[in-house]
Write a protein that holds these residues in place. Structure first.
Motif, PDB file in Angstrom:
ATOM      1  N   HIS A   1       2.876 -12.793 -10.138  1.00  0.00           N
ATOM      2  CA  HIS A   1       3.577 -11.532  -9.902  1.00  0.00           C
ATOM      3  C   HIS A   1       2.605 -10.482  -9.356  1.00  0.00           C
ATOM      4  CE1 HIS A   1       7.147 -12.936 -12.042  1.00  0.00           C
ATOM      5  NE2 HIS A   1       6.290 -13.546 -12.838  1.00  0.00           N
ATOM      6  N   VAL A   2       2.965  -9.882  -8.229  1.00  0.00           N
ATOM      7  CA  VAL A   2       2.125  -8.875  -7.586  1.00  0.00           C
ATOM      8  C   VAL A   2       2.593  -7.475  -7.959  1.00  0.00           C
ATOM      9  CG1 VAL A   2       1.468  -7.869  -5.348  1.00  0.00           C
ATOM     10  CG2 VAL A   2       1.513 -10.352  -5.638  1.00  0.00           C
ATOM     11  N   VAL A   3       1.601  -6.612  -8.205  1.00  0.00           N
ATOM     12  CA  VAL A   3       1.841  -5.174  -8.332  1.00  0.00           C
ATOM     13  C   VAL A   3       1.114  -4.543  -7.146  1.00  0.00           C
ATOM     14  CG1 VAL A   3       1.516  -3.089  -9.708  1.00  0.00           C
ATOM     15  CG2 VAL A   3       1.905  -5.277 -10.849  1.00  0.00           C
ATOM     16  N   THR A   4       1.838  -3.800  -6.322  1.00  0.00           N
ATOM     17  CA  THR A   4       1.250  -3.160  -5.159  1.00  0.00           C
ATOM     18  C   THR A   4       1.672  -1.696  -5.116  1.00  0.00           C
ATOM     19  OG1 THR A   4       0.872  -3.362  -2.769  1.00  0.00           O
ATOM     20  CG2 THR A   4       3.125  -3.768  -3.550  1.00  0.00           C
ATOM     21  N   GLY A   5       1.203  -1.007  -4.106  1.00  0.00           N
ATOM     22  CA  GLY A   5       1.521   0.411  -3.926  1.00  0.00           C
ATOM     23  C   GLY A   5       0.313   1.127  -3.362  1.00  0.00           C
ATOM     24  N   GLY A   6       0.409   2.408  -3.270  1.00  0.00           N
ATOM     25  CA  GLY A   6      -0.711   3.201  -2.773  1.00  0.00           C
ATOM     26  C   GLY A   6      -1.765   3.395  -3.843  1.00  0.00           C
TER      27      GLY A   6
ATOM     28  N   ALA B   1       4.404   0.256  -7.105  1.00  0.00           N
ATOM     29  CA  ALA B   1       4.139   1.504  -7.819  1.00  0.00           C
ATOM     30  C   ALA B   1       4.323   2.643  -6.821  1.00  0.00           C
ATOM     31  CB  ALA B   1       2.731   1.495  -8.394  1.00  0.00           C
ATOM     32  N   PRO B   2       5.288   3.516  -7.060  1.00  0.00           N
ATOM     33  CA  PRO B   2       5.514   4.608  -6.121  1.00  0.00           C
ATOM     34  C   PRO B   2       4.385   5.633  -6.179  1.00  0.00           C
ATOM     35  CG  PRO B   2       6.871   4.925  -8.056  1.00  0.00           C
ATOM     36  CD  PRO B   2       6.183   3.577  -8.217  1.00  0.00           C
ATOM     37  N   PHE B   3       4.217   6.355  -5.083  1.00  0.00           N
ATOM     38  CA  PHE B   3       3.244   7.439  -5.093  1.00  0.00           C
ATOM     39  C   PHE B   3       3.626   8.400  -6.211  1.00  0.00           C
ATOM     40  CE2 PHE B   3       1.905  11.724  -3.869  1.00  0.00           C
ATOM     41  CZ  PHE B   3       0.544  11.511  -3.855  1.00  0.00           C
ATOM     42  N   TRP B   4       2.617   8.838  -6.963  1.00  0.00           N
ATOM     43  CA  TRP B   4       2.865   9.678  -8.137  1.00  0.00           C
ATOM     44  C   TRP B   4       1.801  10.775  -8.132  1.00  0.00           C
ATOM     45  CZ3 TRP B   4       3.471   7.039 -13.587  1.00  0.00           C
ATOM     46  CH2 TRP B   4       4.008   7.963 -14.492  1.00  0.00           C
ATOM     47  N   ALA B   5       2.136  11.896  -7.536  1.00  0.00           N
ATOM     48  CA  ALA B   5       1.177  12.989  -7.339  1.00  0.00           C
ATOM     49  C   ALA B   5       0.553  13.460  -8.649  1.00  0.00           C
ATOM     50  CB  ALA B   5       1.853  14.159  -6.628  1.00  0.00           C
TER      51      ALA B   5
ATOM     52  N   GLN C   1       1.486   3.544   0.342  1.00  0.00           N
ATOM     53  CA  GLN C   1       2.624   3.021  -0.422  1.00  0.00           C
ATOM     54  C   GLN C   1       3.762   2.663   0.527  1.00  0.00           C
ATOM     55  OE1 GLN C   1       5.757   4.845  -1.231  1.00  0.00           O
ATOM     56  NE2 GLN C   1       6.501   3.207  -2.514  1.00  0.00           N
ATOM     57  N   ALA C   2       4.064   3.523   1.497  1.00  0.00           N
ATOM     58  CA  ALA C   2       5.127   3.246   2.464  1.00  0.00           C
ATOM     59  C   ALA C   2       4.802   2.013   3.300  1.00  0.00           C
ATOM     60  CB  ALA C   2       5.351   4.463   3.366  1.00  0.00           C
ATOM     61  N   ALA C   3       3.532   1.864   3.677  1.00  0.00           N
ATOM     62  CA  ALA C   3       3.123   0.684   4.448  1.00  0.00           C
ATOM     63  C   ALA C   3       3.285  -0.594   3.631  1.00  0.00           C
ATOM     64  CB  ALA C   3       1.674   0.834   4.918  1.00  0.00           C
ATOM     65  N   MET C   4       3.010  -0.517   2.325  1.00  0.00           N
ATOM     66  CA  MET C   4       3.167  -1.703   1.480  1.00  0.00           C
ATOM     67  C   MET C   4       4.632  -2.086   1.350  1.00  0.00           C
ATOM     68  SD  MET C   4       0.188  -2.600   1.108  1.00  0.00           S
ATOM     69  CE  MET C   4      -1.375  -1.785   1.411  1.00  0.00           C
ATOM     70  N   VAL C   5       5.505  -1.103   1.236  1.00  0.00           N
ATOM     71  CA  VAL C   5       6.944  -1.383   1.187  1.00  0.00           C
ATOM     72  C   VAL C   5       7.349  -2.144   2.447  1.00  0.00           C
ATOM     73  CG1 VAL C   5       9.245  -0.324   1.293  1.00  0.00           C
ATOM     74  CG2 VAL C   5       7.547   0.523  -0.352  1.00  0.00           C
TER      75      VAL C   5
ATOM     76  N   TYR D   1       7.493  -9.723   4.987  1.00  0.00           N
ATOM     77  CA  TYR D   1       7.125 -11.089   4.606  1.00  0.00           C
ATOM     78  C   TYR D   1       8.139 -11.711   3.648  1.00  0.00           C
ATOM     79  CZ  TYR D   1       2.780 -10.509   7.097  1.00  0.00           C
ATOM     80  OH  TYR D   1       1.851 -10.308   8.107  1.00  0.00           O
ATOM     81  N   GLY D   2       9.291 -11.080   3.492  1.00  0.00           N
ATOM     82  CA  GLY D   2      10.386 -11.673   2.743  1.00  0.00           C
ATOM     83  C   GLY D   2      10.407 -11.412   1.252  1.00  0.00           C
ATOM     84  N   TYR D   3       9.618 -10.475   0.776  1.00  0.00           N
ATOM     85  CA  TYR D   3       9.605 -10.157  -0.650  1.00  0.00           C
ATOM     86  C   TYR D   3      10.658  -9.096  -0.968  1.00  0.00           C
ATOM     87  CZ  TYR D   3       5.198 -12.696  -0.933  1.00  0.00           C
ATOM     88  OH  TYR D   3       4.234 -13.674  -0.880  1.00  0.00           O
ATOM     89  N   VAL D   4      11.146  -9.114  -2.204  1.00  0.00           N
ATOM     90  CA  VAL D   4      12.074  -8.116  -2.711  1.00  0.00           C
ATOM     91  C   VAL D   4      11.264  -7.184  -3.608  1.00  0.00           C
ATOM     92  CG1 VAL D   4      14.105  -7.736  -4.166  1.00  0.00           C
ATOM     93  CG2 VAL D   4      13.995  -9.742  -2.647  1.00  0.00           C
ATOM     94  N   LEU D   5      11.366  -5.892  -3.359  1.00  0.00           N
ATOM     95  CA  LEU D   5      10.561  -4.931  -4.106  1.00  0.00           C
ATOM     96  C   LEU D   5      11.309  -4.384  -5.320  1.00  0.00           C
ATOM     97  CD1 LEU D   5       9.002  -3.090  -1.081  1.00  0.00           C
ATOM     98  CD2 LEU D   5       7.917  -4.733  -2.582  1.00  0.00           C
ATOM     99  N   VAL D   6      10.585  -4.297  -6.423  1.00  0.00           N
ATOM    100  CA  VAL D   6      11.090  -3.718  -7.661  1.00  0.00           C
ATOM    101  C   VAL D   6      10.209  -2.500  -7.940  1.00  0.00           C
ATOM    102  CG1 VAL D   6      11.440  -4.068 -10.139  1.00  0.00           C
ATOM    103  CG2 VAL D   6      11.807  -5.977  -8.531  1.00  0.00           C
ATOM    104  N   GLU D   7      10.787  -1.314  -7.845  1.00  0.00           N
ATOM    105  CA  GLU D   7       9.996  -0.099  -8.051  1.00  0.00           C
ATOM    106  C   GLU D   7       9.710   0.114  -9.526  1.00  0.00           C
ATOM    107  OE1 GLU D   7      10.585   4.621  -7.377  1.00  0.00           O
ATOM    108  OE2 GLU D   7      10.748   3.375  -5.562  1.00  0.00           O
ATOM    109  N   LEU D   8       8.443   0.349  -9.821  1.00  0.00           N
ATOM    110  CA  LEU D   8       8.052   0.672 -11.190  1.00  0.00           C
ATOM    111  C   LEU D   8       8.507   2.093 -11.508  1.00  0.00           C
ATOM    112  CD1 LEU D   8       4.396  -0.696 -11.191  1.00  0.00           C
ATOM    113  CD2 LEU D   8       6.356  -1.662 -12.413  1.00  0.00           C
TER     114      LEU D   8
END
Length: 181
Positions: A8-13, A122-126, A146-150, A156-163
């Protein structure tokens, strides 16, 4: 083909709480794989190297690619459900946000080195964003990353689940429920 559903990958900015979440999941007994980009930056700074996101961006991307592939293979070999702090598509996202072309071998790796189809973003969180020795990006660049990762993971066919933007314990509970751990 080797099943990759347990990776399981966790990505974001940068600065969105990914590493804190990964560390908390590790403390809860879940196998984890740390972010390779941060390790590359630390090593390059310690040795006076230039493979840095603010230096030789392509060399930085190439080093991340090698390590991300190795991390994915090690996680597969472990046989355990593993939370990955970023994955190979993050290398593509980094190049895109840096306005650099994606070399064919990096694109091919992002297609071939796979993870669970659901990726946590992980969404941008100021409110929690902060600079440190390895994180020099502006908040604006963090948000653009973060937008580029989305865009990249979707391409590449992944479904994103926002934290959710909640405390660490709540994020851990959210992830554990989502992966069944």
């Amino acid at each position: 083909m080797i099943p990759t559903d347990r990776l399981h990958v966790v990505t974001g900015g940068p600065g969105s709480g990914k590493t804190t979440l990964i560390e908390a999941l590790a403390a809860a007994g879940i196998a984890t794989s740390p972010e390779v980009g941060r390790a590359v930056i630390k090593e390059q700074l310690a040795t006076g190297g230039t493979a840095l996101p603010w230096g030789d961006e392509l060399a930085f991307a190439e080093e991340m690619l090698v390590r991300d592939v190795a991390a994915q293979r090690a996680a597969l070999a472990s046989g355990r459900v593993t939370m990955m702090d970023r994955g190979v598509p993050d290398v593509v996202g980094f190049l895109r946000v840096s306005n650099l072309p994606v070399p064919p071998h990096i694109d091919a790796a992002a297609h071939e080195v796979r993870y669970n189809a659901r990726v946590f973003i992980a969404p941008f969180w100021a409110e929690i964003y902060a600079h440190d020795a390895e994180r020099k990006q502006s908040p604006e660049l963090a948000e653009a990353t973060q937008a580029a990762m989305v865009e990249t993971y979707r391409s590449y066919g992944y479904v994103l689940v926002e934290l959710p933007r909640v405390g660490v314990a709540e994020r851990v509970a959210f992830v554990r429920a989502a992966i069944g751990a």
